[in-house]
Design an enzyme around this catalytic site. Structure first.
Site, PDB file in Angstrom:
ATOM      1  CG  ASN A   6      -1.703   1.257   1.384  1.00 57.58           C
ATOM      2  OD1 ASN A   6      -1.815   2.040   0.433  1.00 57.58           O
ATOM      3  ND2 ASN A   6      -2.278   1.481   2.559  1.00 57.58           N
ATOM      4  CD1 TRP A   7       3.969   1.343  -2.490  1.00 58.08           C
ATOM      5  CD2 TRP A   7       4.279   2.614  -4.302  1.00 58.08           C
ATOM      6  NE1 TRP A   7       5.065   0.853  -3.139  1.00 58.08           N
ATOM      7  CE2 TRP A   7       5.280   1.621  -4.271  1.00 58.08           C
ATOM      8  CE3 TRP A   7       4.281   3.517  -5.364  1.00 58.08           C
ATOM      9  CZ2 TRP A   7       6.268   1.515  -5.245  1.00 58.08           C
ATOM     10  CZ3 TRP A   7       5.253   3.416  -6.343  1.00 58.08           C
ATOM     11  CH2 TRP A   7       6.243   2.425  -6.282  1.00 58.08           C
ATOM     12  CE  LYS A   8       0.311   3.733   4.845  1.00 60.13           C
ATOM     13  NZ  LYS A   8      -0.207   3.912   6.174  1.00 60.13           N
ATOM     14  CG  HIS A  94      -6.297   1.949   4.986  1.00 57.79           C
ATOM     15  ND1 HIS A  94      -5.884   2.865   5.933  1.00 57.79           N
ATOM     16  CD2 HIS A  94      -5.239   1.123   4.776  1.00 57.79           C
ATOM     17  CE1 HIS A  94      -4.629   2.604   6.265  1.00 57.79           C
ATOM     18  NE2 HIS A  94      -4.222   1.548   5.584  1.00 57.79           N
ATOM     19  CD  GLU A  96      -3.323   5.652   6.571  1.00 56.12           C
ATOM     20  OE1 GLU A  96      -3.273   5.635   5.327  1.00 56.12           O
ATOM     21  OE2 GLU A  96      -2.376   5.288   7.303  1.00 56.12           O
ATOM     22  CD  GLU A 163      -3.963  -2.431   7.381  1.00 55.75           C
ATOM     23  OE1 GLU A 163      -2.828  -2.660   6.971  1.00 55.75           O
ATOM     24  OE2 GLU A 163      -4.602  -1.404   7.086  1.00 55.75           O
ATOM     25  N   GLY A 169       1.836   2.441  11.074  1.00 56.86           N
ATOM     26  CA  GLY A 169       2.836   3.511  11.007  1.00 56.86           C
ATOM     27  C   GLY A 169       3.463   3.887  12.345  1.00 56.86           C
ATOM     28  CB  SER A 206       4.470  -1.341  12.392  1.00 54.41           C
ATOM     29  OG  SER A 206       3.985  -0.046  12.626  1.00 54.41           O
ATOM     30  N   GLY A 227       2.475  -1.034   4.487  1.00 56.33           N
ATOM     31  CA  GLY A 227       2.440   0.371   4.083  1.00 56.33           C
ATOM     32  C   GLY A 227       3.847   0.896   3.876  1.00 56.33           C
ATOM     33  N   GLY A 228       4.351   1.608   4.875  1.00 58.30           N
ATOM     34  CA  GLY A 228       5.655   2.281   4.791  1.00 58.30           C
ATOM     35  C   GLY A 228       6.759   1.443   4.158  1.00 58.30           C
TER      36      GLY A 228
HETATM   37  C1  PEP Z   1      -1.218   0.395   5.999  1.00 61.27           C
HETATM   38  O1  PEP Z   1      -1.257   1.567   5.671  1.00 61.27           O
HETATM   39  O2  PEP Z   1      -2.098  -0.376   5.625  1.00 61.27           O
HETATM   40  C2  PEP Z   1      -0.110  -0.058   6.849  1.00 61.27           C
HETATM   41  C3  PEP Z   1      -0.138  -1.269   7.304  1.00 61.27           C
HETATM   42  O3  PEP Z   1       0.891   0.846   7.080  1.00 61.27           O
HETATM   43  P1  PEP Z   1       2.294   0.574   7.798  1.00 61.27           P
HETATM   44  O4  PEP Z   1       2.851  -0.725   7.275  1.00 61.27           O
HETATM   45  O5  PEP Z   1       3.132   1.746   7.430  1.00 61.27           O
HETATM   46  O6  PEP Z   1       2.018   0.490   9.274  1.00 61.27           O
END
Ligand code: PEP
Length: 245
Positions: A6-8, A94, A96, A163, A169, A206, A227-228
């Site tokens: 997930n590149w957001k 999600h 967010e 999640e 994050g 994370s 994500g990150g």
């Molecule tokens: C996400 O945005 O779905 C996510 C899991 O982010 P991160 O890995 O950065 O916690």
């Protein structure tokens, strides 16, 4: 095992070059049972598709509107539009997006439209830190699943992504026993209430090359939503390697 990047709201055309390494990696690991899905921002979907269409990588979007084809919805993208430009998956629910006002009922409508359009859905659920503190996690997860999947047919086209909001994050991940308990709880609901024979539940929050080996050892986890760490090809490949090797 599923690995979803997930590149957001990150990335530009230059970032596509990082895919070369990932494509090479998938070509040399053809026999491993892994599924890689990239979810870049809308602006990169078309360029991504050109790059990955002859590879073993799949394309996904990060959200969409619940209107299946088109309509007066400024700034939105429909499931059919995503399907037509080569997306196979879409992330829905999600945290967010939920935190910006997306409701369970909108999520439910989106899931139905996506499935009707032939997209597979990566349906995100998760509790906040406050809810966890009050020991409400399973109540919250159950409510999100039941409302999100209300009257959804063909639920085998859905991957659940658990999640916890407090782990996204932040560098914090649940303890193994807690994750195992919640993943099993989610699978039970999907089997009992939605008649899914073999539900797939991924973990997100994370995940990185250092913690993934331990996370992958937890029974019941069918993959990761990253994500990150997915924005760096080496890190993403390391996550896959450490899970499967
Ligand atoms: C996400 O945005 O779905 C996510 C899991 O982010 P991160 O890995 O950065 O916690």
């Amino acid at each position: 095992m599923y690995f979803i990047a997930n590149w957001k709201m990150y990335g530009d055309l230059k970032s596509l070059n990082s895919l070369n390494k990932v494509i090479k990696f998938t070509n040399t690991n053809k026999r491993k049972k892994i599924k890689l899905i990239y979810c870049p921002p809308y602006t990169l979907l078309q360029a991504f598709y050109k790059k990955i269409k002859k590879t073993r990588i799949f394309l996904g979007a990060q959200n969409c509107h619940y209107e299946i084809s088109s309509g007066p919805f400024t700034g939105s993208i429909s499931p059919q539009m995503l399907k037509r430009i080569g997306s196979s998956y879409v992330i829905i629910g999600h945290s967010e997006n939920r935190s910006e006002g997306e409701t369970d009922s909108q999520i439910n409508k989106k899931i139905k439209s996506c499935i009707e359009s032939g997209l597979k859905v990566i349906f995100c659920i998760g509790e906040s830190s406050l809810q966890r503190g009050k020991k409400l996690t399973q109540k919250v997860l159950k409510k999100q699943i039941l409302k999100g999947l209300l009257k959804v047919r063909f639920s085998n086209n859905i991957l659940l992504a658990y999640e916890p909001i407090w782990s996204i994050g932040t560098g914090n991940v649940p303890k193994n026993y807690e994750l195992n308990k919640n993943i099993n709880f989610i699978k039970q609901i999907l089997k009992n209430k939605h008649k899914m024979k073999n539900p797939k539940v991924l973990y997100g929050g994370s995940v990185n090359p250092k913690n993934v080996k331990n996370l992958a050892s937890i029974e019941g986890i069918d993959g990761f939503l990253v994500g990150g760490a997915s924005q760096n090809a080496k890190n993403f490949i390391d996550i896959v390697k450490k899970t499967i090797i």
